[in-house]
Design a protein around this motif. Structure first.
Motif, PDB file in Angstrom:
ATOM      1  N   THR A  93       0.852  -1.188   0.000  1.00 30.10           N
ATOM      2  CA  THR A  93       0.000   0.000   0.000  1.00 30.10           C
ATOM      3  C   THR A  93       0.886   1.237   0.000  1.00 30.10           C
ATOM      4  O   THR A  93       1.739   1.399   0.870  1.00 30.10           O
ATOM      5  N   ILE A  94       0.671   2.082  -0.990  1.00 31.14           N
ATOM      6  CA  ILE A  94       1.459   3.301  -1.148  1.00 31.14           C
ATOM      7  C   ILE A  94       0.558   4.505  -0.906  1.00 31.14           C
ATOM      8  O   ILE A  94      -0.552   4.583  -1.432  1.00 31.14           O
ATOM      9  N   THR A  95       1.036   5.434  -0.106  1.00 27.90           N
ATOM     10  CA  THR A  95       0.332   6.694   0.103  1.00 27.90           C
ATOM     11  C   THR A  95       1.135   7.798  -0.560  1.00 27.90           C
ATOM     12  O   THR A  95       2.251   8.100  -0.141  1.00 27.90           O
ATOM     13  N   PHE A  96       0.572   8.362  -1.621  1.00 26.13           N
ATOM     14  CA  PHE A  96       1.240   9.441  -2.345  1.00 26.13           C
ATOM     15  C   PHE A  96       0.885  10.770  -1.691  1.00 26.13           C
ATOM     16  O   PHE A  96      -0.293  11.099  -1.527  1.00 26.13           O
ATOM     17  N   LEU A  97       1.900  11.522  -1.309  1.00 25.99           N
ATOM     18  CA  LEU A  97       1.673  12.808  -0.650  1.00 25.99           C
ATOM     19  C   LEU A  97       1.551  13.887  -1.721  1.00 25.99           C
ATOM     20  O   LEU A  97       2.438  14.711  -1.915  1.00 25.99           O
ATOM     21  N   GLY A  99      -0.832  16.272  -2.084  1.00 27.51           N
ATOM     22  CA  GLY A  99      -1.741  17.360  -1.768  1.00 27.51           C
ATOM     23  C   GLY A  99      -3.127  16.863  -1.413  1.00 27.51           C
ATOM     24  O   GLY A  99      -3.821  17.459  -0.597  1.00 27.51           O
ATOM     25  N   THR A 100      -3.544  15.755  -1.999  1.00 29.10           N
ATOM     26  CA  THR A 100      -4.839  15.170  -1.662  1.00 29.10           C
ATOM     27  C   THR A 100      -4.651  13.808  -0.984  1.00 29.10           C
ATOM     28  O   THR A 100      -5.613  13.149  -0.656  1.00 29.10           O
ATOM     29  N   ILE A 101      -3.416  13.387  -0.771  1.00 30.05           N
ATOM     30  CA  ILE A 101      -3.051  12.119  -0.120  1.00 30.05           C
ATOM     31  C   ILE A 101      -3.857  10.955  -0.689  1.00 30.05           C
ATOM     32  O   ILE A 101      -4.918  10.603  -0.195  1.00 30.05           O
ATOM     33  N   THR A 102      -3.344  10.372  -1.741  1.00 31.62           N
ATOM     34  CA  THR A 102      -3.989   9.253  -2.417  1.00 31.62           C
ATOM     35  C   THR A 102      -3.288   7.953  -2.048  1.00 31.62           C
ATOM     36  O   THR A 102      -2.069   7.858  -2.113  1.00 31.62           O
ATOM     37  N   SER A 103      -4.063   6.941  -1.651  1.00 32.52           N
ATOM     38  CA  SER A 103      -3.508   5.627  -1.326  1.00 32.52           C
ATOM     39  C   SER A 103      -3.874   4.636  -2.425  1.00 32.52           C
ATOM     40  O   SER A 103      -5.017   4.608  -2.888  1.00 32.52           O
ATOM     41  N   LYS A 104      -2.898   3.823  -2.826  1.00 30.68           N
ATOM     42  CA  LYS A 104      -3.122   2.797  -3.835  1.00 30.68           C
ATOM     43  C   LYS A 104      -2.447   1.505  -3.387  1.00 30.68           C
ATOM     44  O   LYS A 104      -1.451   1.531  -2.669  1.00 30.68           O
ATOM     45  N   THR A 105      -2.997   0.376  -3.829  1.00 32.10           N
ATOM     46  CA  THR A 105      -2.446  -0.930  -3.475  1.00 32.10           C
ATOM     47  C   THR A 105      -1.877  -1.606  -4.714  1.00 32.10           C
ATOM     48  O   THR A 105      -2.502  -1.603  -5.777  1.00 32.10           O
ATOM     49  N   SER A 110       7.167 -11.011 -10.206  1.00 29.79           N
ATOM     50  CA  SER A 110       8.029 -12.191 -10.048  1.00 29.79           C
ATOM     51  C   SER A 110       9.456 -11.827  -9.665  1.00 29.79           C
ATOM     52  O   SER A 110      10.207 -12.672  -9.171  1.00 29.79           O
ATOM     53  N   THR A 111       9.843 -10.578  -9.879  1.00 25.46           N
ATOM     54  CA  THR A 111      11.181 -10.129  -9.485  1.00 25.46           C
ATOM     55  C   THR A 111      11.159  -9.426  -8.127  1.00 25.46           C
ATOM     56  O   THR A 111      12.177  -8.883  -7.698  1.00 25.46           O
ATOM     57  N   GLY A 112       9.988  -9.433  -7.468  1.00 22.91           N
ATOM     58  CA  GLY A 112       9.866  -8.791  -6.165  1.00 22.91           C
ATOM     59  C   GLY A 112       9.681  -7.290  -6.238  1.00 22.91           C
ATOM     60  O   GLY A 112       9.732  -6.616  -5.209  1.00 22.91           O
ATOM     61  N   ASN A 113       9.431  -6.767  -7.435  1.00 21.67           N
ATOM     62  CA  ASN A 113       9.382  -5.316  -7.618  1.00 21.67           C
ATOM     63  C   ASN A 113       7.965  -4.785  -7.801  1.00 21.67           C
ATOM     64  O   ASN A 113       7.083  -5.472  -8.317  1.00 21.67           O
ATOM     65  N   VAL A 114       7.794  -3.548  -7.371  1.00 24.89           N
ATOM     66  CA  VAL A 114       6.628  -2.737  -7.719  1.00 24.89           C
ATOM     67  C   VAL A 114       7.170  -1.415  -8.247  1.00 24.89           C
ATOM     68  O   VAL A 114       7.863  -0.691  -7.523  1.00 24.89           O
ATOM     69  N   HIS A 115       6.890  -1.138  -9.512  1.00 24.87           N
ATOM     70  CA  HIS A 115       7.371   0.101 -10.123  1.00 24.87           C
ATOM     71  C   HIS A 115       6.295   1.175  -9.949  1.00 24.87           C
ATOM     72  O   HIS A 115       5.191   1.052 -10.479  1.00 24.87           O
ATOM     73  N   LEU A 116       6.634   2.215  -9.208  1.00 22.80           N
ATOM     74  CA  LEU A 116       5.654   3.240  -8.859  1.00 22.80           C
ATOM     75  C   LEU A 116       5.605   4.386  -9.854  1.00 22.80           C
ATOM     76  O   LEU A 116       4.742   5.254  -9.743  1.00 22.80           O
ATOM     77  N   GLY A 117       6.510   4.405 -10.797  1.00 22.47           N
ATOM     78  CA  GLY A 117       6.573   5.559 -11.693  1.00 22.47           C
ATOM     79  C   GLY A 117       7.328   6.689 -11.025  1.00 22.47           C
ATOM     80  O   GLY A 117       8.339   6.456 -10.347  1.00 22.47           O
ATOM     81  N   ASP A 118       6.835   7.914 -11.168  1.00 20.95           N
ATOM     82  CA  ASP A 118       7.519   9.077 -10.596  1.00 20.95           C
ATOM     83  C   ASP A 118       6.783   9.599  -9.371  1.00 20.95           C
ATOM     84  O   ASP A 118       5.550   9.624  -9.331  1.00 20.95           O
ATOM     85  N   LEU A 135       4.626   3.853   2.824  1.00 19.72           N
ATOM     86  CA  LEU A 135       4.740   2.479   2.337  1.00 19.72           C
ATOM     87  C   LEU A 135       4.424   1.492   3.458  1.00 19.72           C
ATOM     88  O   LEU A 135       4.994   1.572   4.546  1.00 19.72           O
ATOM     89  N   THR A 136       3.500   0.565   3.176  1.00 17.10           N
ATOM     90  CA  THR A 136       3.190  -0.538   4.086  1.00 17.10           C
ATOM     91  C   THR A 136       3.138  -1.825   3.269  1.00 17.10           C
ATOM     92  O   THR A 136       2.557  -1.846   2.182  1.00 17.10           O
ATOM     93  N   VAL A 137       3.753  -2.895   3.791  1.00 20.42           N
ATOM     94  CA  VAL A 137       3.798  -4.183   3.098  1.00 20.42           C
ATOM     95  C   VAL A 137       3.037  -5.219   3.919  1.00 20.42           C
ATOM     96  O   VAL A 137       3.202  -5.291   5.142  1.00 20.42           O
ATOM     97  N   ASN A 138       2.201  -6.005   3.247  1.00 18.21           N
ATOM     98  CA  ASN A 138       1.482  -7.093   3.908  1.00 18.21           C
ATOM     99  C   ASN A 138       1.776  -8.390   3.165  1.00 18.21           C
ATOM    100  O   ASN A 138       1.533  -8.499   1.966  1.00 18.21           O
TER     101      ASN A 138
END
Length: 202
Positions: A93-97, A99-105, A110-118, A135-138
């Protein structure tokens, strides 16, 4: 900020003209008043982010093409197990700061990665000092975090989850085997060197 194009492109761009003052453009083609402009900020992903450095566009004598660097930084989250092997299927779970604080999951691949962009600049204004995100990991019903990575400091943030065998367990097993082996050897030696009982005296 790393030289890669933003996707999607900014919704608008704010310029400060020497003569005509501030103006905001929402189209990258068309007409604006002839002036010498300084780029101040852009609206991107619901966040107002500053220009990475002082950048100018000279339109006093005709059209001009310019590449504008904005304070946004690429970010990747990398999930590993106890042996530093990549872990897929972790929920992140990513919380993007922004100005409006948006959370996305997201889910690690398979490589263990999550590419968030910029990640847009969150602190420092025109002199960006941080592009932070929450950042929170479950994984397997265990929660890790929250963490607050800064994309200006590192583009890849690693999180280790409690999964897989550990070197500590292996080392402990080897030590126990050695201890039991030594104890068994000492018992054998004690049996072999034991003197027979003296015959009874008549």
């Amino acid at each position: 900020a790393r030289g890669n194009p933003l996707n999607p492109p900014p919704v608008s761009l704010t310029l400060q003209g020497q003569i005509n003052g501030p103006t905001t453009i929402t189209s990258y083609t068309g007409y604006v008043t002839a002036d010498y402009y300084t780029v101040t900020s852009a609206l991107w992903e619901s966040a107002i982010i500053p220009a990475n450095t002082a950048q100018t566009i000279d339109l006093t004598s005709g059209p001009s093409t310019a590449t504008i660097s904005l304070a946004a930084y690429p970010a990747t989250v990398h999930i590993t197990d106890n042996n530093n092997n990549p872990v897929s299927g972790a929920n992140i779970t990513i919380t993007f700061l922004n100005g409006t604080i948006t959370s996305k999951t997201f889910t690690s691949d398979s490589t263990g990665n999550v590419h968030l962009g910029d990640i847009p600049c969150s602190t420092g204004g025109a002199r960006c000092s941080a592009a932070s995100y929450g950042l929170t990991v479950n994984y397997h019903n265990q929660e890790y975090g929250p963490y607050s990575p800064d994309a200006t400091a590192t583009s890849t943030y690693a999180v280790q989850v409690n999964s897989g065998s550990t070197n500590t367990t292996t080392t402990t097993a080897v030590v126990l085997l050695v201890i039991f082996g030594i104890a068994f050897l000492l018992i054998l030696l004690a049996i072999r060197v034991r003197k027979p009982a003296a015959p009874p005296t008549i």
